[in-house]
Design a protein around this motif. Structure first.
Motif, PDB file in Angstrom:
ATOM      1  N   HIS A 292      12.022 -11.098  -2.041  1.00  0.00           N
ATOM      2  CA  HIS A 292      12.233  -9.782  -2.455  1.00  0.00           C
ATOM      3  C   HIS A 292      11.200  -9.260  -3.645  1.00  0.00           C
ATOM      4  N   ALA A 293      11.210 -10.107  -4.664  1.00  0.00           N
ATOM      5  CA  ALA A 293      10.181 -10.078  -5.749  1.00  0.00           C
ATOM      6  C   ALA A 293       8.712 -10.014  -5.464  1.00  0.00           C
ATOM      7  N   GLY A 294       8.489 -10.863  -4.565  1.00  0.00           N
ATOM      8  CA  GLY A 294       7.018 -10.915  -3.735  1.00  0.00           C
ATOM      9  C   GLY A 294       6.829  -9.692  -3.503  1.00  0.00           C
ATOM     10  N   SER A 295       7.639  -9.119  -2.441  1.00  0.00           N
ATOM     11  CA  SER A 295       7.594  -7.736  -1.843  1.00  0.00           C
ATOM     12  C   SER A 295       7.237  -6.588  -2.832  1.00  0.00           C
ATOM     13  N   ALA A 296       8.105  -6.612  -4.144  1.00  0.00           N
ATOM     14  CA  ALA A 296       8.096  -5.490  -4.824  1.00  0.00           C
ATOM     15  C   ALA A 296       6.615  -5.464  -5.771  1.00  0.00           C
ATOM     16  N   VAL A 297       6.130  -6.899  -5.901  1.00  0.00           N
ATOM     17  CA  VAL A 297       4.933  -6.804  -6.577  1.00  0.00           C
ATOM     18  C   VAL A 297       3.811  -6.457  -5.916  1.00  0.00           C
ATOM     19  N   LEU A 298       3.888  -6.640  -4.440  1.00  0.00           N
ATOM     20  CA  LEU A 298       2.910  -6.411  -3.424  1.00  0.00           C
ATOM     21  C   LEU A 298       3.020  -4.710  -3.426  1.00  0.00           C
ATOM     22  N   ILE A 299       4.018  -3.998  -3.174  1.00  0.00           N
ATOM     23  CA  ILE A 299       4.153  -2.623  -3.165  1.00  0.00           C
ATOM     24  C   ILE A 299       3.497  -1.863  -4.869  1.00  0.00           C
ATOM     25  N   VAL A 300       3.883  -2.519  -5.811  1.00  0.00           N
ATOM     26  CA  VAL A 300       3.293  -1.926  -7.033  1.00  0.00           C
ATOM     27  C   VAL A 300       1.948  -1.937  -7.109  1.00  0.00           C
ATOM     28  N   VAL A 301       1.245  -3.386  -6.464  1.00  0.00           N
ATOM     29  CA  VAL A 301      -0.321  -3.468  -6.587  1.00  0.00           C
ATOM     30  C   VAL A 301      -0.860  -2.454  -5.617  1.00  0.00           C
ATOM     31  N   LEU A 302      -0.194  -2.168  -4.406  1.00  0.00           N
ATOM     32  CA  LEU A 302      -0.695  -1.443  -3.541  1.00  0.00           C
ATOM     33  C   LEU A 302      -0.961   0.099  -4.140  1.00  0.00           C
ATOM     34  N   THR A 303       0.284   0.709  -4.680  1.00  0.00           N
ATOM     35  CA  THR A 303       0.528   1.835  -5.311  1.00  0.00           C
ATOM     36  C   THR A 303      -0.698   2.186  -6.441  1.00  0.00           C
ATOM     37  N   LEU A 304      -0.764   1.076  -7.241  1.00  0.00           N
ATOM     38  CA  LEU A 304      -1.646   1.101  -8.183  1.00  0.00           C
ATOM     39  C   LEU A 304      -3.326   1.232  -7.751  1.00  0.00           C
ATOM     40  N   ALA A 305      -3.489   0.701  -6.839  1.00  0.00           N
ATOM     41  CA  ALA A 305      -4.647   0.480  -6.113  1.00  0.00           C
ATOM     42  C   ALA A 305      -5.118   2.013  -5.232  1.00  0.00           C
ATOM     43  N   LEU A 306      -3.972   2.742  -4.599  1.00  0.00           N
ATOM     44  CA  LEU A 306      -4.079   4.082  -4.118  1.00  0.00           C
ATOM     45  C   LEU A 306      -4.169   4.783  -5.202  1.00  0.00           C
ATOM     46  N   ALA A 307      -3.468   4.939  -6.448  1.00  0.00           N
ATOM     47  CA  ALA A 307      -3.592   5.762  -7.458  1.00  0.00           C
ATOM     48  C   ALA A 307      -5.159   5.729  -7.983  1.00  0.00           C
ATOM     49  N   ALA A 308      -5.687   4.677  -8.079  1.00  0.00           N
ATOM     50  CA  ALA A 308      -7.053   4.488  -8.675  1.00  0.00           C
ATOM     51  C   ALA A 308      -7.879   5.095  -7.708  1.00  0.00           C
ATOM     52  N   LEU A 309      -8.066   5.105  -6.403  1.00  0.00           N
ATOM     53  CA  LEU A 309      -8.601   6.031  -5.559  1.00  0.00           C
ATOM     54  C   LEU A 309      -8.604   7.344  -5.655  1.00  0.00           C
ATOM     55  N   ILE A 310      -7.496   7.661  -5.697  1.00  0.00           N
ATOM     56  CA  ILE A 310      -7.225   9.140  -5.803  1.00  0.00           C
ATOM     57  C   ILE A 310      -7.793   9.594  -7.324  1.00  0.00           C
ATOM     58  N   PHE A 311      -7.697   9.057  -8.288  1.00  0.00           N
ATOM     59  CA  PHE A 311      -8.123   9.485  -9.457  1.00  0.00           C
ATOM     60  C   PHE A 311      -9.766   9.429  -9.538  1.00  0.00           C
ATOM     61  N   ARG A 312     -10.366   8.595  -8.834  1.00  0.00           N
ATOM     62  CA  ARG A 312     -11.699   8.373  -8.755  1.00  0.00           C
ATOM     63  C   ARG A 312     -12.199   9.562  -7.699  1.00  0.00           C
ATOM     64  N   ARG A 313     -11.502   9.856  -6.666  1.00  0.00           N
ATOM     65  CA  ARG A 313     -12.016  10.839  -5.779  1.00  0.00           C
ATOM     66  C   ARG A 313     -12.064  12.324  -6.856  1.00  0.00           C
ATOM     67  N   ILE A 314     -11.079  12.545  -7.543  1.00  0.00           N
ATOM     68  CA  ILE A 314     -10.808  13.810  -8.498  1.00  0.00           C
ATOM     69  C   ILE A 314     -12.123  13.960  -9.200  1.00  0.00           C
ATOM     70  N   TYR A 315     -12.042  12.636  -9.997  1.00  0.00           N
ATOM     71  CA  TYR A 315     -13.198  12.532 -11.053  1.00  0.00           C
ATOM     72  C   TYR A 315     -14.824  12.758 -10.453  1.00  0.00           C
ATOM     73  N   LEU A 316     -14.967  12.261  -9.342  1.00  0.00           N
ATOM     74  CA  LEU A 316     -16.165  12.603  -8.549  1.00  0.00           C
ATOM     75  C   LEU A 316     -16.443  14.008  -8.153  1.00  0.00           C
ATOM     76  N   ALA A 317     -15.225  14.492  -7.708  1.00  0.00           N
ATOM     77  CA  ALA A 317     -15.341  15.963  -7.145  1.00  0.00           C
ATOM     78  C   ALA A 317     -15.671  17.023  -8.373  1.00  0.00           C
ATOM     79  N   HIS A 318     -14.941  16.680  -9.592  1.00  0.00           N
ATOM     80  CA  HIS A 318     -15.289  17.331 -10.891  1.00  0.00           C
ATOM     81  C   HIS A 318     -16.718  17.114 -11.176  1.00  0.00           C
ATOM     82  N   GLU A 319     -17.201  16.209 -11.254  1.00  0.00           N
ATOM     83  CA  GLU A 319     -18.497  15.821 -11.781  1.00  0.00           C
ATOM     84  C   GLU A 319     -19.524  16.340 -10.810  1.00  0.00           C
ATOM     85  N   TYR A 320     -19.346  16.385  -9.543  1.00  0.00           N
ATOM     86  CA  TYR A 320     -20.245  17.031  -8.767  1.00  0.00           C
ATOM     87  C   TYR A 320     -20.410  18.928  -8.860  1.00  0.00           C
TER      88      TYR A 320
END
Length: 326
Positions: A292-320
C-alpha cells in the motif's frame, strides 16, 4: 468324450491328462470325471487315520471352470461327515471362494490330499464348515461306507483299495503332499468378500484374519472425506476427536452454515493448539502495508509530475502571449 471337446483347449488337455493319471484308485483317494461332463468330477477320500474320521470314506464333487488351471475349482462334499457341510462349496485357499490364492501348479490330486489333511482341523466359521462333536463324527464315519452316489453310481465299499500295512505313497503323492502344505484353510478376507457376496454367501472371519479385517475397517474409516466426518458428528468439540455414533443422523447444511462450522472448528483448533500456530503472524499484514505504501508513493510522484506539466504549459502560454503583444 474326446469328440465332444476341443482338444486344443488348455483346460481340456490338462483335465484329460489328470484323468489318465487318476484312473486307478488308491488306498486314500480316487477321482474321475463324469462320462458326459469333463468339467465335473466325483471323488472319494478316506478319512485320515488317528482322527475322528478314521474308517470313513467320503464322496464329493469337483466343479472345474472353463479357465482351469488358471482359475480354481469348487469342491462340494456329498457324504455327511461332520466337518464339511453337505451340498455346499467349502472354503479353502484352493477352492473357488479364494481365486486370489490359487496356483496353477495345484491339481485335483493336490485338492484331494488337501481335503484329507484339513478334515481334522477346526472350521473357524468359514463357508461350508461344521464343528460336530468327536462322537458324532465317528458315528458318521461308520455310516459313510454305506453311501452310494446316485449320479456316478460309486459305492463307498469298493471306491478305494483296501488299506495294507505295506502300502506306501507314490512319488506323485509326495509331490502333491508338498504342494498341499502350501494350502491354507481360509475364511473370508477383504479381497474375496466381493466374490462371496456376489454368490449370496458370506464367510465369518477366523482368528487369523481378524487383525486384517479390523485394519481394513480402520483404513476405510480414515479414508472418508473430512467434511462427511464433521457433518456426521456436528456436536463434537474438536474435529475428528469422536467417531460418529450409530444413532447420529445426517442433516444437510447450507453453504453458509458449513463455512461457519468450518471457521468455528478452525478457531477451536487454533485455541487448543497454540504451538501449532505461526510464530510471526503479522508478516502477511506487513507485506500488505508495504505494498500500500509503495502504491501511495507512486500516486504522489505521478501527481507531482502531472502538476509540473500543467504549470509548464501555462507558463509557456503566457510567455508566447507576451512576445506577441510586443
Amino acid at each position: 468324450m474326446e469328440n465332444k471337446y476341443n482338444l486344443k483347449s488348455p483346460a481340456v488337455k490338462r483335465l484329460m491328462k489328470e484323468a489318465a493319471e487318476l484312473r486307478d484308485p488308491t488306498e486314500h483317494y480316487h477321482a474321475q470325471p463324469l462320462e458326459d461332463n469333463l468339467f465335473e468330477w466325483h471323488f472319494s477320500v478316506r478319512g485320515p487315520p488317528d482322527s475322528d474320521f478314521d474308517g470313513g470314506v467320503y464322496h464329493g464333487r469337483i466343479v472345474l471352470p472353463p479357465e482351469y488351471p488358471m482359475k480354481p475349482p469348487s469342491i462340494i462334499l456329498l457324504t455327511p461327515n461332520g466337518r464339511f457341510e453337505v451340498g455346499k462349496k467349502i472354503c479353502l485357499s484352493i477352492s473357488g471362494h479364494h481365486p486370489e490364492t490359487w496356483q496353477p501348479s495345484w491339481s485335483i490330486r493336490t485338492a484331494l490330499i488337501a481335503i484329507i489333511g484339513f478334515m481334522p482341523t477346526k472350521g473357524e466359521g468359514a463357508i461350508g464348515s461344521l464343528d460336530y462333536t468327536p462322537e458324532e463324527r465317528r458315528a458318521l464315519a461308520k455310516k459313510s461306507q454305506d453311501f452310494c452316489c446316485d449320479t456316478c453310481g460309486c459305492s463307498m465299499h469298493s471306491a478305494l483299495l483296501a488299506l495294507t500295512p505295506n502300502s506306501s505313497p507314490s512319488a506323485a503323492d509326495h509331490k502333491a503332499r508338498e504342494l498341499a502344505q502350501q494350502i491354507n484353510f481360509k475364511a473370508e478376507s477383504s479381497l474375496s468378500r466381493q466374490a462371496s457376496e456376489s454368490e449370496g454367501a458370506e464367510c465369518k472371519p477366523s482368528t487369523f484374519t481378524q487383525g486384517d479385517t479390523s485394519t481394513s475397517a480402520g483404513q476405510e474409516a480414515s479414508d472418508r472425506p473430512q467434511a462427511e466426518q464433521t457433518e456426521a458428528s456436528p456436536a463434537t468439540g474438536v474435529e475428528g476427536s469422536q467417531p460418529p455414533t450409530a444413532t447420529s443422523t445426517y442433516l444437510p447444511l447450507s453453504p453458509r452454515q458449513r463455512r461457519a462450522q468450518q471457521h468455528s472448528h478452525q478457531g477451536q483448533r487454533d485455541s487448543s493448539d497454540p504451538a501449532g500456530r505461526p510464530a510471526f503472524t503479522p508478516a502477511p499484514h506487513q507485506r500488505q502495508d508495504e505494498s500500500h505504501a509503495g502504491s501511495a508513493v507512486l500516486i504522489v510522484v505521478l501527481t507531482l509530475a502531472l502538476a509540473a506539466l500543467i504549470f509548464r504549459r501555462i507558463y509557456l502560454a503566457h510567455e508566447y502571449k507576451f512576445d506577441y503583444e510586443l
